[in-house]
Design an enzyme around this catalytic site. Structure first.
Site, short mmCIF file in Angstrom:
data_model
loop_
_atom_site.label_atom_id
_atom_site.label_comp_id
_atom_site.label_asym_id
_atom_site.label_seq_id
_atom_site.Cartn_x
_atom_site.Cartn_y
_atom_site.Cartn_z
N ILE A 1 1.64 -5.20 3.42
CA ILE A 1 0.68 -6.11 4.06
C ILE A 1 1.11 -7.55 3.78
CG2 ILE A 1 -1.75 -6.75 4.24
CD1 ILE A 1 -1.34 -3.82 4.87
N GLY B 1 0.84 -1.20 0.00
CA GLY B 1 0.00 0.00 0.00
C GLY B 1 0.87 1.24 0.00
N ALA B 2 0.22 2.38 0.21
CA ALA B 2 0.96 3.63 0.19
C ALA B 2 1.88 3.75 1.39
CB ALA B 2 0.00 4.80 0.13
N GLU B 3 1.41 3.33 2.57
CA GLU B 3 2.26 3.55 3.74
C GLU B 3 2.71 2.27 4.40
OE1 GLU B 3 0.56 5.40 7.08
OE2 GLU B 3 -1.38 4.47 6.87
N ASP C 1 -10.16 8.19 6.26
CA ASP C 1 -9.80 7.69 4.92
C ASP C 1 -10.91 6.74 4.46
OD1 ASP C 1 -8.41 7.31 2.60
OD2 ASP C 1 -6.89 5.99 3.44
N LYS D 1 -5.37 -17.26 11.08
CA LYS D 1 -4.90 -16.61 9.86
C LYS D 1 -4.83 -15.11 10.15
CE LYS D 1 -5.66 -17.31 4.97
NZ LYS D 1 -6.62 -17.63 3.90
#
Lengths: 337, 224
Positions: free
Chosen positions: B22, B17-19, B131, B31
């Site tokens: 994952i 992702g942007a920051e 967001d 999980k």
């Protein structure tokens, strides 16, 4: 049969610059003449800027035609930036564009100033389908093309990045002039900054807010013991990083492989460096609009005029109203399929 | 401690992702998703670390508050501010932004009604998401789960609530412009049915006001 070469004369007058550009349909720049209104102190006074434009418009247009070595009858159409921008400034440019169109019986082409910044950047850098970072005194926009228009993914919720930097510098007595040795004064002072002072960092999704940062930084400046260099460094880090982060969010979201930087603030080498690092992380390439065409100019209006002309979009002089708040995402872009 | 180490396993990177990166893995037999906020080379190191620590701590807190308020979010398993890492429950499903194309208008209306409800529930619990976009909502088939609380705030300010509304509608306008006219009202209805018509109206009006503050906005012309 020789195909007729399209030549468009474009007029820019949305803010401080009165510019006249002449461009042909292959993107050759035949003329680029500008006259810039420089306030003695403070920021742009719209009425005084308009006065400046009216005073200088005829000499600028004449000079452009001379530079291109053509007479006006070789020009296929007149392009005019009808917005967005400052009302009085827009009006002064529209008056001369309409007059030229009527007097010489040329079609009038309605250009959106933001679209023009994007199109000139794409033409000069060769970017095909970029995420656009458009930053200037009046605009802070992150956009990309999709479904016939440039869609806005993020923008400032209040003041623009350029405006924020300029007001900060002015209130601290660092400017005018705003640019020293090719650097914004804030960037210049930041070079000697050593420590980071905590200031508001406001990213909301892919949107930004700069007014809180400006107010807090100006308040901080009045506190004893605060070094102006440290404050400039911190201010600049916050201001640029917010933009780069919002652009990064938009890039991760749109998965574009190109980033195009355009608009006057894009001339900052610091900002360019940050965007380049960000783009690299996402395997995207940064395209930087050549410095000469980052700021406002008539060439970008003329070039966008060429694209409009080829798509058959003209405006009746009677309908050629200025649009002070003409949003980027309201404009249909038929030349990209 | 050896045993514990064995039971935490990072298997593969599933998204950048942007920051944060994952990763998918397991945590004590469950999980799990590992959200690692990575340093950004474009930020000053000191500035960068501060921001990542602040966001990690913030997200962990907000996940807890949201869960406490009965809002569907991934369960928080573990977090470490030094590592700027959050470990949370893996949610099986698809991002709302990715499954819009395959849906009928009626299904979309239902989903966006639910999105409006979730937004309202967050606000009732004094959480502004910060967001709230279709990329931060997972559709499990049974329900919608909201993720990514890095920009969230514990606040009841109408301004921040209106920003959430603005961000969701804006993500529709920029990314899903072909359906925005069908589902916009569903979002507002879902929100109204939880918050009450009067308050929802106030939030909506504040959103229009926020949009007017921008420099080049059509809405400003209509004022007065």
């Amino acid at each position: 049969m020789v195909s007729k070469r399209t030549i468009v004369l474009g007029i820019e007058s949305t803010a401080h610059t009165f510019g006249c550009g002449i461009v042909d349909d292959e993107g050759n720049i035949l003329a680029d003449v500008r006259s810039v209104y420089v306030p003695e102190k403070g920021g742009i006074h719209p009425r005084e800027a308009a006065q400046h434009h009216s005073t200088h418009c005829s000499e600028v247009v004449k000079k452009a035609l001379a530079e291109a070595h053509i007479s006006i009858d070789k020009v296929s159409a007149i392009a005019i930036a009808l917005g967005p921008g400052l009302g009085p400034c827009l009006r002064s440019g529209a008056v001369i564009a309409r007059a030229l169109a009527v007097h010489f019986s040329k079609p009038l082409l309605p250009v959106n100033h933001a679209v023009a910044h994007i199109e000139i950047g794409k033409m000069l850098t060769g970017a095909k389908d970029p995420l656009i970072v458009y930053v200037s005194g009046g605009n802070t926009i992150i956009a990309a093309f999709s479904g016939g228009r440039y869609r806005v993914f993020g923008e400032t919720l209040d003041i623009a990045l350029g405006n924020c930097l300029d007001v900060f510098a002015r209130k601290l007595g660092l400017a005018p002039p705003y640019i020293i040795e090719g650097l914004h004064v804030v960037d210049k002072y930041a070079e000697k900054g050593e420590k980071i002072i905590d200031l508001p960092y406001v990213v909301k999704g892919e949107d930004l807010s700069y007014s809180g940062l400006l107010t807090a930084a100006l308040r901080k400046a009045r506190e004893p013991g605060v070094r102006i260099e440290d404050l400039c460094l911190s201010f600049r880090e916050n201001a640029y990083n917010m933009l780069v982060e919002a652009a990064e969010r938009a890039l991760a979201h749109t998965k574009k492989k190109e980033v195009l930087l355009t608009g006057g603030v894009g001339a900052s080498p610091i900002l360019q460096g940050k965007l380049k690092l960000m783009a690299k992380e996402h395997q995207a390439k940064l395209y930087i609009t050549p410095k000469k065409y980052m700021g406002d100019n008539g060439v970008m209006i003329a070039w966008t005029g060429v694209l409009l002309y080829k798509s058959g979009i003209t405006v009746d002089v009677k309908e050629s109203f200025i649009k002070q708040r003409w949003r980027l995402d309201e404009v249909d872009i038929p030349w990209i399929s | 401690m050896d045993k514990l180490d064995l039971e935490i396993k990072i298997e593969k990177l599933i998204s950048k992702g942007a920051e944060a990166n994952i990763y998918l893995g397991t945590f004590l037999g469950y999980k799990a998703v590992f959200k690692k906020r990575v340093p950004k080379p474009y930020r000053e190191p000191e500035f960068d670390l501060n921001l990542r620590v602040r966001r990690t701590l913030n997200e962990a807190k907000m996940l807890y508050f949201a869960r406490k308020g009965g809002i569907p979010v991934p369960t928080l398993f573990y977090f470490d501010t030094k590592e700027t890492l959050i470990i949370m429950e893996f949610i099986e499903g698809k991002l709302l932004s990715h499954c819009i194309k395959e849906m009928t208008v009626n299904t979309l209306k239902e989903l966006f009604y639910k999105a409006g409800e979730i937004m309202a529930k967050l606000h009732l619990n004094s959480i502004a998401h910060g967001d709230f976009t279709t990329s931060n909502i997972i559709n499990t088939g049974k329900e919608l789960v909201i993720i990514d609380f890095g920009l969230s705030k514990k606040t009841s300010e109408i301004e921040e609530q209106a920003i959430d509304m603005h961000l969701l509608l804006r993500s529709l306008e920029s990314t899903h412009y072909d359906i925005v006219n069908y589902v916009k009202n569903s979002v507002v209805e879902g929100y109204e049915d939880i918050m009450g018509k009067g308050y929802a109206q106030k939030v909506y009006e504040r959103m229009l006001e926020i949009r007017r503050r921008g420099r080049y906005v059509k809405e400003r012309r209509k004022k007065g």
